[in-house]
Motif scaffolding. Sequence first.
Motif, mmCIF file in Angstrom:
data_model
loop_
_atom_site.group_PDB
_atom_site.id
_atom_site.type_symbol
_atom_site.label_atom_id
_atom_site.label_comp_id
_atom_site.label_asym_id
_atom_site.label_seq_id
_atom_site.Cartn_x
_atom_site.Cartn_y
_atom_site.Cartn_z
ATOM 1 N N LEU A 89 51.729 34.149 48.080
ATOM 2 C CA LEU A 89 50.689 33.258 47.571
ATOM 3 C C LEU A 89 49.616 34.047 46.837
ATOM 4 O O LEU A 89 49.153 33.637 45.762
ATOM 5 N N GLY A 90 49.233 35.199 47.395
ATOM 6 C CA GLY A 90 48.217 36.011 46.742
ATOM 7 C C GLY A 90 48.671 36.510 45.380
ATOM 8 O O GLY A 90 47.896 36.497 44.413
ATOM 9 N N LEU A 91 49.935 36.941 45.304
ATOM 10 C CA LEU A 91 50.469 37.388 44.018
ATOM 11 C C LEU A 91 50.525 36.229 43.017
ATOM 12 O O LEU A 91 50.203 36.400 41.834
ATOM 13 N N ALA A 92 50.954 35.041 43.498
ATOM 14 C CA ALA A 92 51.039 33.884 42.597
ATOM 15 C C ALA A 92 49.658 33.489 42.091
ATOM 16 O O ALA A 92 49.480 33.195 40.902
ATOM 17 N N VAL A 93 48.662 33.510 42.986
ATOM 18 C CA VAL A 93 47.305 33.141 42.579
ATOM 19 C C VAL A 93 46.747 34.178 41.611
ATOM 20 O O VAL A 93 46.118 33.832 40.599
ATOM 21 N N ALA A 94 46.988 35.451 41.909
ATOM 22 C CA ALA A 94 46.488 36.511 41.024
ATOM 23 C C ALA A 94 47.127 36.406 39.644
ATOM 24 O O ALA A 94 46.441 36.547 38.614
ATOM 25 N N PHE A 95 48.433 36.168 39.615
ATOM 26 C CA PHE A 95 49.112 36.025 38.325
ATOM 27 C C PHE A 95 48.597 34.806 37.565
ATOM 28 O O PHE A 95 48.360 34.864 36.347
ATOM 29 N N ALA A 96 48.399 33.676 38.285
ATOM 30 C CA ALA A 96 47.900 32.463 37.635
ATOM 31 C C ALA A 96 46.478 32.667 37.114
ATOM 32 O O ALA A 96 46.132 32.213 36.016
ATOM 33 N N ALA A 97 45.640 33.373 37.906
ATOM 34 C CA ALA A 97 44.258 33.611 37.480
ATOM 35 C C ALA A 97 44.210 34.454 36.210
ATOM 36 O O ALA A 97 43.390 34.220 35.314
ATOM 37 N N ARG A 98 45.089 35.468 36.144
ATOM 38 C CA ARG A 98 45.141 36.297 34.935
ATOM 39 C C ARG A 98 45.619 35.502 33.732
ATOM 40 O O ARG A 98 45.246 35.795 32.587
ATOM 41 N N SER A 99 46.457 34.493 33.981
ATOM 42 C CA SER A 99 47.023 33.713 32.877
ATOM 43 C C SER A 99 46.118 32.586 32.417
ATOM 44 O O SER A 99 46.368 31.980 31.368
#
Length: 733
Positions: free
Chosen positions: A52-62
Amino acid sequence: MAKRGSRRAAAETQRRRQTSGRRGQERTGWRLWLRRAVLWGGALALLGALFLGLAVAFAARSLPSYGALKATQPGQTIVVRARDGTAIVELGPSPGKWLDSEQIPEVMKDAMISVEDRRYFSHPGVDPIGLARAVYVWVTGERRLQATSTITQQLARNLFLNSNRSLDRKLREGILALALEAKFSKQQILELYLNKVYFGGGAYGIDSASRKFFSHDATELSTAEAAIIAGLVKAPSRFSPTADVDAAVDRANVVLGLMREQGRISASEAAVDPSAVKLKKDVSQNSVRYFTDWALPQLEILLPETFEPIEVWTTLDVGMQQAAATAIKGNVPRGAQGALVSLDRDGAVLAMVGGTDYVATNYNRATDALRQPGSAWKLFVFLAALEAGYTPEDRVKDVPVTIDGWSPRNSGGSYAGEIDVRTAFAYSKNTVAAQLGNEVGFGTVASMARRFGITTPISTYPAMVLGSSETRVIDMTRAFAAVSAGGNSVEPYGIVKVTTTAGDVLYQHEGRNPTRLVPDYVAAGMTDLLQTAVSTGTGRAGQISRPVAGKTGTTSSNKDGWFLGFSSGITTGVWMGRDDAKAVPGLQGGTAPARAFAAYMRYAVKDRPVEEFQTDLQLPEWQLEPDDEYYYGGDPDEYYYVDESGNLVEPQRPGPGQSPQDPFPADGEQPPAYPAPRQPQYPDESGQAASDDFLDRATGARPSPAPVPAPSPRTRTLTPPPQPQQTAAPRPF
């Protein structure tokens, strides 16, 4: 003795040690599995948190920048044009002025947070407490699983996703909400939300909503106005103050109660009266919207997916639409509703009215309501009879009759005896319609209605001939338009073309080749009957000083009133009644609906040349002879007759090797075949197998008519007079 005692003590000690060991092993096994479950659960939770943390971090960067999100357009703009090119409706986003966070009134923020997300400032984008409560409610079986979206989740959905209710969409919505919270502050997210959320009527953002509903910008919102706007988010159409003021006020009171409960306003502020708010009059929500609500959903089928602004060119005539709305509103009985559909000869919808007031109720009774058509349904009964060989001059008997235990009665309870088909239709004789339906077959009548475009379920019980099957106004109007078109099919349509704002054509209507529904002589005969119904029959109130053909319809207890007809290439259907199907005193098809039809049609045809109807019957050769001679030839020996004992004797049939007389023309044209009708019940016949009229012909008591080169009146003795019975049935006209 001492030794035996010591041995017993040692054995007891050993037994206790063994029992204690087994219990220890049991406790060790239970603890082991618990320890494993905790370890595996913790590992899975850690793995899930990592994912979840990786998905949120990736989404935030995008995610786009805050400025880019502010600049995104909320939807597609659609300009709807009438047939003359004038813009009649502009749909789509109507964003107001962008308000920064400090410009938005605190009462507006508090109202929105109170009703949509009370823990907005304490959760990370997804509300774990709300989610846990929703899961608990689902597990206990009280209702299905439905987690309330936070403000951040709603913003994520509005900006990046669609409204599909799927688990995948919900998961992505949660991840994007967490990403938004990770990238932007709470005040920034709330600012984006309040400037982009949809409030109905094309209004996106609180400033647009404030200007639309209250005629001022959002910086001046009062507590009551803020409560009304905040209450719209849940269901913009249902709670819109321009559509339902009472619903909007009730919803606003709910918002005020939540604000008081959460301590965001005082008790005195919660006591304000939302009903005292002065609303802006919405002049754009007129009867045209009934038409656009029907036509615009068709774009999903007609167009490829596009998000650019478009212009929709329609068939609607602005003048006719106004005349139609005025005619309905000016003639509908108190407490009732009305609907009207008007079609050009090619099926183009010239006017459509779905109710007396679109703002009060946007339910389209012209296209969606299912109502009994009453005697207007006799169109299909007489079409089937004409196709079976009847002509308007044929003689029939208006007498009491019972069919399968059902005894129809005429309006007023009177019977005219022997009359012609034209008169029976003009005065909407129920007994004649019942006999004709019984003769050709009720299934045949239902098939005729299907052929002419009726799409709703159709009963085949005898009472169906009086219009007991529910149908739509647009479908009945389409059927009458097909008669006006000489028996050819008519397809209603409302969109002529769709273009971009630059003029590029995305769609162009192409008319289909019409289908022949009935022979032209059948359509001519039906037009003859319809014209007589208006000139001398029940539809006299529909006259407009030029040729008109039409039919009235009234259902039992005056619940529905209809008038449908055509003139100069325009076909119009009018319905009136109550939405709750209660009786309307004095409502009949020949009164208010007929007057509304005439009021509209006088305007609709004023610029069109007068057109006389084609009612000359050019019958095929097989119909030029009386029925008995058609079936059995001209030799009296070939008729049925009664012997000296009163027995009915069949005619002599050709034996083996003999050639039967061919009653059909050389080109092989055959008349249509029909199922054998159910026989009416005649309690006073004492077993007589045929009518007196038929027996008179068969026994020579009355000479059979000779073949003639043109149609001549024929007496159709459908029913010997039985003892009258009366059962409940739909009223006639």
